[in-house]
Design a protein around this motif. Structure first.
Motif, PDB file in Angstrom:
ATOM      1  N   LEU A  29       1.443  40.129 -16.304  1.00  0.00           N
ATOM      2  CA  LEU A  29       2.335  40.527 -15.216  1.00  0.00           C
ATOM      3  C   LEU A  29       3.673  40.825 -15.867  1.00  0.00           C
ATOM      4  CD1 LEU A  29       1.541  37.799 -12.563  1.00  0.00           C
ATOM      5  CD2 LEU A  29       0.754  40.164 -12.569  1.00  0.00           C
ATOM      6  N   GLY A  30       4.327  41.885 -15.425  1.00  0.00           N
ATOM      7  CA  GLY A  30       5.596  42.227 -16.036  1.00  0.00           C
ATOM      8  C   GLY A  30       6.634  42.624 -15.024  1.00  0.00           C
ATOM      9  N   THR A  45       1.171  44.998 -13.538  1.00  0.00           N
ATOM     10  CA  THR A  45       0.101  44.163 -14.049  1.00  0.00           C
ATOM     11  C   THR A  45      -0.817  45.049 -14.883  1.00  0.00           C
ATOM     12  OG1 THR A  45      -1.610  42.541 -13.501  1.00  0.00           O
ATOM     13  CG2 THR A  45      -1.369  44.425 -12.005  1.00  0.00           C
ATOM     14  N   GLU A  46      -1.401  44.470 -15.927  1.00  0.00           N
ATOM     15  CA  GLU A  46      -2.270  45.240 -16.801  1.00  0.00           C
ATOM     16  C   GLU A  46      -3.351  44.350 -17.398  1.00  0.00           C
ATOM     17  OE1 GLU A  46      -2.104  47.995 -20.859  1.00  0.00           O
ATOM     18  OE2 GLU A  46      -0.234  47.405 -19.894  1.00  0.00           O
ATOM     19  N   TYR A  47      -4.557  44.898 -17.487  1.00  0.00           N
ATOM     20  CA  TYR A  47      -5.647  44.286 -18.250  1.00  0.00           C
ATOM     21  C   TYR A  47      -5.788  45.106 -19.520  1.00  0.00           C
ATOM     22  CZ  TYR A  47     -10.271  43.473 -20.100  1.00  0.00           C
ATOM     23  OH  TYR A  47     -11.315  43.198 -20.956  1.00  0.00           O
ATOM     24  N   ARG A  48      -5.926  44.419 -20.663  1.00  0.00           N
ATOM     25  CA  ARG A  48      -6.080  45.102 -21.947  1.00  0.00           C
ATOM     26  C   ARG A  48      -7.172  44.426 -22.757  1.00  0.00           C
ATOM     27  NH1 ARG A  48      -0.855  46.641 -25.418  1.00  0.00           N
ATOM     28  NH2 ARG A  48      -0.604  47.923 -23.554  1.00  0.00           N
ATOM     29  N   ARG A  49      -7.981  45.229 -23.422  1.00  0.00           N
ATOM     30  CA  ARG A  49      -9.022  44.724 -24.325  1.00  0.00           C
ATOM     31  C   ARG A  49      -8.785  45.327 -25.703  1.00  0.00           C
ATOM     32  NH1 ARG A  49     -13.916  42.079 -23.970  1.00  0.00           N
ATOM     33  NH2 ARG A  49     -15.384  42.576 -25.626  1.00  0.00           N
ATOM     34  N   VAL A  50      -8.762  44.458 -26.721  1.00  0.00           N
ATOM     35  CA  VAL A  50      -8.584  44.871 -28.111  1.00  0.00           C
ATOM     36  C   VAL A  50      -9.936  44.754 -28.807  1.00  0.00           C
ATOM     37  CG1 VAL A  50      -7.357  44.434 -30.267  1.00  0.00           C
ATOM     38  CG2 VAL A  50      -6.189  44.076 -28.096  1.00  0.00           C
ATOM     39  N   ARG A  76       6.946  40.803 -20.177  1.00  0.00           N
ATOM     40  CA  ARG A  76       5.649  40.495 -19.582  1.00  0.00           C
ATOM     41  C   ARG A  76       5.120  39.155 -20.069  1.00  0.00           C
ATOM     42  NH1 ARG A  76       2.682  45.385 -22.891  1.00  0.00           N
ATOM     43  NH2 ARG A  76       3.869  46.578 -21.395  1.00  0.00           N
ATOM     44  N   GLY A  77       4.297  38.560 -19.242  1.00  0.00           N
ATOM     45  CA  GLY A  77       3.639  37.307 -19.591  1.00  0.00           C
ATOM     46  C   GLY A  77       2.307  37.232 -18.892  1.00  0.00           C
ATOM     47  N   GLY A 131      -3.924  49.464 -15.526  1.00  0.00           N
ATOM     48  CA  GLY A 131      -2.817  48.753 -14.918  1.00  0.00           C
ATOM     49  C   GLY A 131      -2.331  49.363 -13.621  1.00  0.00           C
ATOM     50  N   TYR A 132      -1.411  48.636 -12.991  1.00  0.00           N
ATOM     51  CA  TYR A 132      -0.758  49.052 -11.761  1.00  0.00           C
ATOM     52  C   TYR A 132       0.726  48.747 -11.887  1.00  0.00           C
ATOM     53  CZ  TYR A 132       0.717  49.280  -6.900  1.00  0.00           C
ATOM     54  OH  TYR A 132       1.377  49.604  -5.745  1.00  0.00           O
ATOM     55  N   GLU A 133       1.555  49.691 -11.444  1.00  0.00           N
ATOM     56  CA  GLU A 133       3.010  49.556 -11.488  1.00  0.00           C
ATOM     57  C   GLU A 133       3.555  49.827 -10.091  1.00  0.00           C
ATOM     58  OE1 GLU A 133       5.773  52.666 -13.559  1.00  0.00           O
ATOM     59  OE2 GLU A 133       4.944  51.297 -15.054  1.00  0.00           O
TER      60      GLU A 133
END
Length: 154
Positions: A148-149, A131-136, A33-34, A117-119
């Motif tokens: 995007l992966g 695709t994924e959104y992530r919050r730390v 992913r990037g 996310g969505y796969e």
């Protein structure tokens, strides 16, 4: 510092090895992913890998877990490792949405994370794009990323 985490992640991933070949909706998976990460007014590219295992929960749902490592491509950053659980539902014959949550180990401190996310499966094999959104949620440094992966189920 991260060696016990890596060892634990490998031990978690080992049971995924004997899964049946050709299992496209569940089983072991690997992903490259990037994307882009941002925090505190800085935006930088990010590159990472993930390995996980998903279990089908009938015709429409799945649950799974993954271990991942991501590197923000900027000076003075380190690889961040994460352990994540996923819960999703199939929204079409080839597409699924999922929520994700877990724990991230960063150079700013260790903290929980949440994501969405969505796969989408491509063709008839195990290949997918995601695709994924992530919050730390680190106390003094909350970070965000959109990736995007491309991956495959084994």
């Amino acid at each position: 510092m991260f060696k016990p985490v890596l060892l634990s992640a490998l031990l978690i991933a080992l049971p995924a090895a004997p899964a049946l070949a050709g299992e496209a909706a569940g089983g072991p998976r690997a992903e490259l992913r990037g994307g882009v990460a941002w925090a505190d007014g800085h935006t930088d590219p990010v590159l990472g890998i993930a390995a996980g295992y998903d279990f089908d929960l009938g015709d429409h749902a799945f649950v799974g877990g993954e271990v991942s490592g991501e590197k923000i491509l900027a000076e003075d950053t380190y690889v961040e490792f994460a352990l994540t659980g996923r819960l999703g539902t199939k929204v079409s014959g080839k597409g699924s949405v999922f929520v994700a949550g877990g724990y991230t180990f960063t150079h700013h401190g260790d903290a929980p994370h949440l994501g969405l996310g969505y796969e989408h499966h491509v063709g008839h094999g195990g290949t997918y794009i995601a695709t994924e959104y992530r919050r730390v949620f680190v106390d003094h440094h909350e970070g965000n990323a959109v990736t995007l992966g491309i991956g495959t189920f084994f």
